[in-house]
Design a protein around this motif. Structure first.
Motif, PDB file in Angstrom:
ATOM      1  N   VAL A  25      18.863  35.385  20.167  1.00 20.86           N
ATOM      2  CA  VAL A  25      20.139  34.676  20.159  1.00 20.86           C
ATOM      3  C   VAL A  25      20.056  33.557  19.118  1.00 20.86           C
ATOM      4  CG1 VAL A  25      21.774  33.314  21.494  1.00 20.86           C
ATOM      5  CG2 VAL A  25      20.496  35.161  22.590  1.00 20.86           C
ATOM      6  N   ILE A  48      23.441  31.383  28.067  1.00 21.15           N
ATOM      7  CA  ILE A  48      22.478  32.450  27.850  1.00 21.15           C
ATOM      8  C   ILE A  48      21.063  31.978  28.136  1.00 21.15           C
ATOM      9  CG2 ILE A  48      22.005  32.050  25.402  1.00 21.15           C
ATOM     10  CD1 ILE A  48      22.639  35.432  27.150  1.00 21.15           C
ATOM     11  N   PHE A  67      26.621  32.118  17.579  1.00 22.05           N
ATOM     12  CA  PHE A  67      27.005  31.640  18.895  1.00 22.05           C
ATOM     13  C   PHE A  67      27.075  30.115  18.887  1.00 22.05           C
ATOM     14  CE2 PHE A  67      25.050  35.767  20.031  1.00 22.05           C
ATOM     15  CZ  PHE A  67      26.159  36.343  20.664  1.00 22.05           C
ATOM     16  N   TYR A  74      27.717  28.739  24.527  1.00 31.35           N
ATOM     17  CA  TYR A  74      27.108  30.051  24.810  1.00 31.35           C
ATOM     18  C   TYR A  74      25.606  29.905  24.978  1.00 31.35           C
ATOM     19  CZ  TYR A  74      25.785  34.950  24.361  1.00 31.35           C
ATOM     20  OH  TYR A  74      25.256  36.209  24.588  1.00 31.35           O
ATOM     21  N   CYS A  93      22.218  30.363  17.546  1.00 33.33           N
ATOM     22  CA  CYS A  93      23.337  29.489  17.879  1.00 33.33           C
ATOM     23  C   CYS A  93      23.386  28.309  16.892  1.00 33.33           C
ATOM     24  CB  CYS A  93      23.191  28.917  19.279  1.00 33.33           C
ATOM     25  SG  CYS A  93      23.091  30.170  20.564  1.00 33.33           S
TER      26      CYS A  93
END
Length: 662
Positions: free
Chosen positions: A588, A531, A523, A527, A590
Motif C-alpha cells: 500500500v 488499511i 491512497f 485510507y 499512501c
C-alpha cells in the motif's frame, strides 16, 4: 249257402223282393257277388209275378254282369273323391263357371274367401249384386272387364289378375271391406272348340297386399326421410366403380354438375382422397365396421371440409354418407385457435412472471456488485436463462471512446469480434437498438462474423444519463428466439445493465475520491489509517511482520520556489507513478501529507524493507524529470524504515519510528 250267398246278401235280395211285391213293380239294384277272392257286380231286376198255389209269392229276376263298368265307376269315384279332397284343401279358391257365368262348382276355400256357403255359391253368376269388384287403385271394375267376361270374350287365359272383392253390397264404397285376390282364369273347350266352362283360381293376397302397402308406405317414408337428410348419400362398389346417387340433398363441391352416376371415384375427387375412400371401403366390407374419412379441399379459393362415413351393404358395395362439416370444422378451428392463443397467452404470462422474478434477482445481484467487472461476470450468468437458444455478450467502451471491448459473454458462439471500433456497430453509430433478421433484408454490423447459421442479431447501446457506456449484444441460430417480446425484454435488461454500470462507475469514482489523493492517485491518509488496522490484525493472526517506509522528497520547497507549484505537482505525480508501478500488489502506497509518502509492506521483514527502500531511493534518483520542455534536474529522497512488531505495537507507533528514522 249253396249259391255262396251270405246272410247280408240274402237280406238284400229279400228286401228288394218285398219292395217289388209291395210296389207291384220291378225293382232294380246292384249286387256284389263274392265268389272266392273274386267280386262280381250284377245289375239285378226283380219282378213280382204273383201268389202260387202254395200261397207263396213268386218272383223273377234278370241279372246282368256289370263288373267291368262297376270297376270303372269305382275308380272314377275314388279319383273324383281324391281330386275333390285336393281341391277342397287347396290354399287357393277354385270356382268353375258355366258359359252363362253361373257357378257350377266351388271348393271350400273359395267359399271362405267370399264369405258364402257352397249352397249360396252354386248357381250364382259373376254379376251377382252381392259381389263388388275393384282395381288396385280403388276404381270399380266394369262388367266387361270381369275375369269371366274377358275369358269368354277373348278365349284366352287370364293370368295374375289382381282385384278386390267386397263381402257386402253396401252403397258407400268407402266403408266396404275388400278381399284382395290374385286371379287366374282358364277356358275349357269341348270337341267343337266351344267354351264348355271357365275355371277360375284365386289366391288370398291380403297379407301380401298389406305387406306391399306397408312396404310402399315404408319406401315413401324412407324416401321422404332420405330427401330430408342434408347429407349426400351414394352407393359405391368396393373398387370405386359404379357410383350411384341415392339423394342429392346437399350442395357438394366435389360432385360434378351432371352427377356421379356411373363414374369412378377417382373421376370425382382428388386422387389421394379417392384412394383413401377405396381403401376404407375395403376395410368396411372386410370387417363389417363403419369407417370414417375426413378431408379438406379448395374450391375457387375457398377451403371446405367434408366427412364421409362408409358402411358395408354387401360383399361388393358400400353406402357412403357425405356430410359438409365446413362450418363445424371452422368453429372447431376457431375454438382451437382461441384456446391456443389463450394457452400461448398464459404461457407468455407465466414466462413474463418468471422473467420478472429473474429480473428482480438480476437487479439484486447488480446492486450487490462492487465493480463493473464483477457486475459483467454476474450478468453473463443471470442473463442467459432469460434468452434461451441465444448467445450474447456485454461490451464496455474504453475511456478514450475509441474502442469497444468484450467484458463477459455466454453461449457457445458469440459470432462477433471481441474488440472493435464503435463505428463498426450500427446500434452504437445510430444510438438506438438495431435488430437484423437475416431471412429478410438488413445490413450486418461490421463486428459480426458472416455466418450462414445466424438467423438474427440484436445490438442495444448501453446508455445511462446520456452517456454511451457499451453494448448489449445477442444473436441466435434458432428462428423466433428473438421475438418482439424478447426484444422488449432485452431492452429492459440493457437499461438495467446500463444503469448498474453507471452506478458502479459512480461508486468507483466516489470510492476513489474518498481514498485516493487526487493529485498523485495514491491512497490518502484516511485510507492508510483504515488499511493499517486490517494489516496489523492479519499480521498478529499470522505472526508475521509489516515493513513501513517513510519517504520525503529532499528540498521540495526549494524545488517549488525554483520551478513553480505546477512543476512541483508534476514531480509528486511522477514519484507516485514510480511507486505504484514498483511495489507488490499487496503493498500500500499512501500520500501522508505534502511531499511525504508512506509505504506499508505486509509480510516483509526489516531487512527486506530496508533493501526495498534503498531500491526506491535509487529509482527516484534515476527518474528523468522534464516539464513543459524544461529539465528539472535530479531528484533525491530521504527514507526511514521501521517494522512491526519490532518498532511498535500500533500503527502510529511504527509510523513514528519510521519518521524518526527518516
Amino acid at each position: 249257402s249253396e249259391l255262396g250267398m251270405t246272410r247280408d246278401s240274402i237280406e238284400i235280395w229279400l228286401h228288394n223282393y218285398h219292395t217289388s211285391q209291395e210296389q207291384q213293380r220291378p225293382v232294380q239294384f246292384e249286387y256284389a257277388h263274392i265268389m272266392g277272392t273274386e267280386i262280381y257286380w250284377l245289375l239285378v231286376t226283380v219282378s213280382f209275378i204273383g201268389i202260387a198255389d202254395s200261397q207263396r209269392p213268386q218272383f223273377s229276376y234278370v241279372a246282368e254282369d256289370i263288373s267291368d263298368r262297376k270297376q270303372t265307376e269305382i275308380v272314377l269315384q275314388k279319383s273324383e273323391e281324391k281330386y275333390r279332397h285336393l281341391i277342397n284343401n287347396l290354399h287357393a279358391g277354385f270356382v268353375v263357371h258355366a258359359p252363362d257365368t253361373s257357378i257350377v262348382f266351388c271348393n271350400a276355400n273359395a267359399c271362405n274367401l267370399l264369405g258364402l256357403t257352397e249352397d249360396q255359391m252354386l248357381g250364382k253368376t259373376a254379376i251377382d249384386p252381392a259381389w263388388h269388384f275393384i282395381y288396385e287403385d280403388g276404381t270399380v271394375i266394369p262388367w266387361a272387364e270381369y275375369p269371366v267376361q274377358q275369358v269368354l270374350r277373348t278365349g284366352q287365359p287370364l293370368r295374375n289378375y289382381i282385384l278386390g272383392i267386397s263381402q257386402s253390397n253396401q252403397s258407400n264404397q268407402g266403408n266396404q271391406t275388400y278381399t284382395w285376390v290374385l286371379v287366374n282364369a282358364f277356358p275349357e273347350f269341348d270337341d267343337h272348340q266351344q267354351i264348355q266352362e271357365i275355371v277360375i283360381t284365386f289366391i288370398d293376397i291380403n297379407d301380401r297386399k298389406q305387406a306391399d302397402l306397408a312396404l310402399k308406405q315404408s319406401e315413401a317414408t324412407n324416401q321422404a326421410l332420405i330427401k330430408s337428410i342434408p347429407d349426400f348419400l351414394v352407393r359405391m362398389r368396393r373398387d370405386g366403380m359404379q357410383m350411384d346417387e341415392i339423394n342429392t340433398g346437399m350442395v357438394h363441391c366435389l360432385r360434378p354438375p351432371d352427377g356421379i352416376n356411373g363414374n369412378h371415384v377417382t373421376q370425382i375427387m382428388p386422387l389421394e382422397i379417392a384412394q383413401e375412400r377405396i381403401h376404407l371401403a375395403e376395410i368396411a366390407i372386410t370387417t363389417g365396421q363403419i369407417q370414417s374419412q375426413e378431408y379438406e379441399f379448395i374450391d375457387q379459393g375457398e377451403t371446405y371440409y367434408e366427412e364421409a362415413r362408409i358402411a358395408s351393404l354387401n360383399q361388393e358395395e358400400v353406402l357412403v354418407v357425405v356430410r359438409d362439416i365446413t362450418n363445424l370444422k371452422q368453429s372447431k378451428l376457431a375454438i382451437q385457435k382461441v384456446n391456443q392463443e389463450l394457452e400461448e397467452r398464459i404461457n407468455e404470462l407465466n414466462q413474463r412472471h418468471q422473467e420478472m422474478l429473474l429480473l428482480s434477482e438480476f437487479s439484486d445481484f447488480l446492486q450487490a456488485c462492487l465493480t463493473v467487472e464483477e457486475a459483467c461476470v454476474a450478468i453473463s450468468h443471470l442473463v442467459e436463462p432469460l434468452f434461451p437458444n441465444c448467445n450474447g455478450g456485454i461490451f464496455i467502451t474504453d475511456s478514450s471512446r475509441s474502442q469497444v471491448e468484450l467484458l463477459s459473454n455466454w453461449g457457445e458462439f458469440l459470432h462477433s469480434q471481441t474488440e472493435f471500433h464503435p463505428q463498426d456497430c450500427w446500434a452504437l453509430r445510430r444510438g438506438r437498438n438495431y435488430f437484423v433478421d437475416y431471412h429478410q433484408a438488413g445490413l450486418r454490423c461490421n463486428h459480426i462474423h458472416a455466418d450462414q447459421d445466424i438467423t438474427s442479431t440484436l445490438c442495444i447501446p448501453l446508455i445511462a444519463q446520456g452517456e454511451t457506456l457499451g453494448l448489449f449484444y445477442l444473436n441466435t441460430t434458432v428462428e423466433k428466439s428473438l421475438s418482439a417480446a424478447k426484444q422488449q425484454l432485452a431492452r429492459t435488461v440493457a437499461e438495467r445493465i446500463a444503469l448498474a454500470i453507471a452506478n458502479l462507475r459512480l461508486q468507483e469514482t466516489l470510492q476513489h475520491q474518498s481514498i485516493r489523493d487526487p493529485l498523485t492517485g495514491l491512497f490518502n491518509r484516511r485510507y492508510l489509517e483504515e488499511i493499517f488496522i486490517q494489516e496489523l490484525s492479519r499480521a498478529q493472526r499470522q505472526e508475521s511482520q509489516i515493513g513501513v517506509i517513510m519517504l520525503d522528497i529532499d528540498h521540495f520547497k526549494r524545488f517549488n520556489d525554483a520551478y513553480g507549484h505546477e512543476a512541483g505537482d508534476y514531480v509528486l505525480q511522477m514519484v507516485g507513478a514510480l511507486l505504484k508501478d514498483g511495489v507488490r500488489a499487496s503493498d500500500v502506497v499512501c500520500r501522508y501529507g505534502g511531499e511525504e509518502i508512506i509505504l506499508v509492506l505486509p509480510n516483509s521483514s526489516l531487512e527486506a524493507t530496508q533493501i526495498r527502500a534503498e531500491e526506491i531511493c535509487e529509482s527516484i534518483a534515476e527518474l528523468p524529470l522534464s516539464h513543459n520542455g524544461q529539465l528539472l534536474g535530479t531528484l533525491t529522497a530521504s527514507l526511514g524504515v521501521a517494522s512491526f512488531p519490532q518498532h511498535g505495537a500500533t500503527g502510529s507507533a511504527v509510523i513514528q519510528a519510521a519518521d524518526a528514522a527518516l
